[in-house]
Write an enzyme that holds these catalytic residues in place. Structure first.
Site, PDB file in Angstrom:
ATOM      1  CB  CYS A 118      -0.776   0.027   1.206  1.00 53.22           C
ATOM      2  SG  CYS A 118      -1.994  -1.233   1.347  1.00 53.22           S
ATOM      3  N   PRO A 145       1.449   7.867  -0.479  1.00 57.03           N
ATOM      4  CG  PRO A 145       2.011   9.808   0.630  1.00 57.03           C
ATOM      5  CD  PRO A 145       1.218   8.717   0.943  1.00 57.03           C
ATOM      6  N   GLY A 146       4.300   7.336  -0.681  1.00 56.90           N
ATOM      7  CA  GLY A 146       5.520   6.635  -1.242  1.00 56.90           C
ATOM      8  C   GLY A 146       6.649   7.234  -0.324  1.00 56.90           C
ATOM      9  CG  ASP A 156      -7.352  -4.796  -4.662  1.00 55.61           C
ATOM     10  OD1 ASP A 156      -6.432  -5.016  -3.862  1.00 55.61           O
ATOM     11  OD2 ASP A 156      -8.410  -5.004  -4.567  1.00 55.61           O
ATOM     12  CG  ASP A 170       1.697   2.189   6.131  1.00 52.43           C
ATOM     13  OD1 ASP A 170       1.144   2.188   7.160  1.00 52.43           O
ATOM     14  OD2 ASP A 170       1.810   3.428   5.522  1.00 52.43           O
ATOM     15  CB  CYS A 226      -0.866   6.888  10.986  1.00 58.05           C
ATOM     16  SG  CYS A 226      -1.911   6.762   9.697  1.00 58.05           S
TER      17      CYS A 226
END
Ligand code: SAM
Length: 433
Positions: free
Chosen positions: A228, A231-232, A281, A299, A353
């Site tokens: 996942c 943004p990297g 996916d 993540d 998070c």
């Protein structure tokens, strides 16, 4: 009232495109008639204060008292924003039943605002939002492009301090847990510096740097899947640890817009040679086709309750929150089970998070009690392999269904928002022979 109706369409996060692009794009396409600058400013400011506005609306019982007017939560947020926070407290509308509904409750709304300010000991809501921001600006030397020493040389004007608590404007702290990570005061002008613009340093919360560091991939030996990725942040961190060795990471991202952001971030970090971006996916992949993959980082999407401002769901009912957490946890367990099917994977790091046990320890328990996961040989890594010096570990009471709850809790890492110098976070690792 047109301004508020049009603005209300932009309050919810569609997970793609910046607010600015969405608002100005809609104006260009003739989908909104109000001045886009006005709509953008109103939505931006309302989003900034949203948790507090939601609390004021709830405590004043505005929606209940004005049920007949059909005032909705999004419109109430925008109207109350203008009433309480705009210059002159003006709602930009001629007579309208919704405007009248809010004005009728003006005294009550102002009283709730005053109570909120008193409770937090601030003079204005602006102070509260500032307080809610990160206590430390964390950034890492992007080892794909530079070295730790080069970064320190570029920031030689900052005085070195040895402890997070000593960080203030004009100082820099070199982290003791994650090598190549630094912390400065949030108001330090970092983004205007050439080392930021060139991609030599990457702003990334400390806890968010834990997963790649715990995974510890070996250059030229490991092949990694970042399940996942957008943004990297973690993908580019993995690339740095891997010495940017070619074709070492496959980064999956389901959302096409976010996959573009991932591409941009990898490009800026100089990591495109190391990372192959796969828009799609991850759970639809066939693990047997990836026999060269030795480790994975998972993540997944989560409630984000560890991120400042997002945990404040004052207008959510307990029932709604629990339902949402259950759904998220179901997805998190499923995506981890899929990751555990990769035939030659020996290590997986899972992180969120979120501060909710449902998305963290409870996901770990579900996995460890699963007969397929056990048959596959997966077990939790122990504390010695998961940043042992980090003091805050998992919640021991959540592991009561397992053999050694203390060992399990010790194998997890937790961070508390603000108190631990950044966002709230959770990380754990699994391994097998
Ligand atoms: N690891 C990222 C970083 O450090 O920058 C943050 C990842 S974010 C928490 C979760 C991401 O996973 C979102 O971009 C979401 O679109 C993506 N995602 C959710 N489900 C997915 C799936 N089944 N396959 C691939 N990506 C998925």
């Amino acid at each position: 009232m047109k301004l508020y109706y049009e603005a209300s369409r932009f309050l919810d996060d569609p997970k793609s495109g910046s607010l600015q692009n969405r608002v100005f794009g809609a104006a260009r396409d003739g989908k909104i008639q109000s001045d886009p600058k006005h709509v953008y400013a109103l939505v931006l400011s309302t989003l900034k204060y949203r948790p507090f506005l939601a609390q004021i609306i709830r405590k004043s019982r505005l929606l209940e008292l004005e049920k007949k007017s059909k005032l909705t939560q999004p419109l109430a947020l925008l109207l109350v924003h203008d009433l309480l926070l705009s210059k002159g407290g003006r709602i930009h509308s001629k007579h309208h039943p919704l405007k009248d509904a809010v004005i009728r409750n003006k005294t009550r709304l102002h009283a709730e605002l005053t109570k909120l300010k008193l409770k937090h000991g601030v003079r204005t809501l602006e102070d509260l939002v500032e307080d809610d921001d990160t206590p430390v600006r964390w950034f890492r030397a992007n080892l794909v492009r530079t070295t730790t020493n080069a970064v320190l040389a570029a920031l030689a004007h900052l005085r070195r301090v040895d402890c997070v608590a000593d960080i203030q404007k004009g100082t820099i702290y070199h982290d003791k847990y994650v090598p190549d990570l630094f912390g400065v005061h949030p108001r330090e002008a970092l983004v205007s510096l050439p080392i930021y613009q060139s991609g030599d340093v990457i702003i990334q919360d400390r806890a968010s740097c834990f997963p790649a560091f715990i995974l510890a991939p070996r250059p030229d030996k490991d092949k990694i899947i970042d399940a996942c990725a957008a943004p990297g942040n973690k993908t580019t961190h993995l690339a740095a640890i891997l010495g940017n060795s070619p074709e070492s990471i496959i980064a999956f991202e389901k959302n096409p817009e976010r996959a573009k952001t991932l591409h941009k971030m990898c490009e800026k970090a100089g990591a495109l040679g190391c990372v192959r971006i796969q828009q799609g996916d991850f759970t639809q992949t066939e693990p047997s086709k990836y026999s060269d993959v030795t480790a994975l980082l998972v993540d997944p999407s989560c409630s984000g309750s560890g991120i400042f401002g997002r945990g404040f769901e004052e207008n959510d009912t307990q029932e709604h929150t629990q339902e949402r957490l259950k759904k998220l946890a179901g997805f998190q367990v499923a995506i981890m089970k899929h990751a555990m099917r990769f035939p030659n994977a020996k290590k997986i790091v899972y992180s969120t998070c979120s501060v909710h046990a449902q998305e963290n320890e409870q996901v770990v328990v579900d996995l460890l009690l699963d007969s397929t996961v056990r048959a596959q040989g997966w077990r939790m890594c122990s504390r010695k392999d998961v940043i042992p010096a980090w003091p805050r570990r998992g919640l021991v009471e959540e592991f009561s269904a397992l053999d050694d709850p203390q060992r399990c809790a010790d194998g997890c890492i937790r961070t508390v928002p603000q108190e631990d110098g950044g966002i709230g976070f959770f990380a754990v690792a699994f391994e097998r022979d």
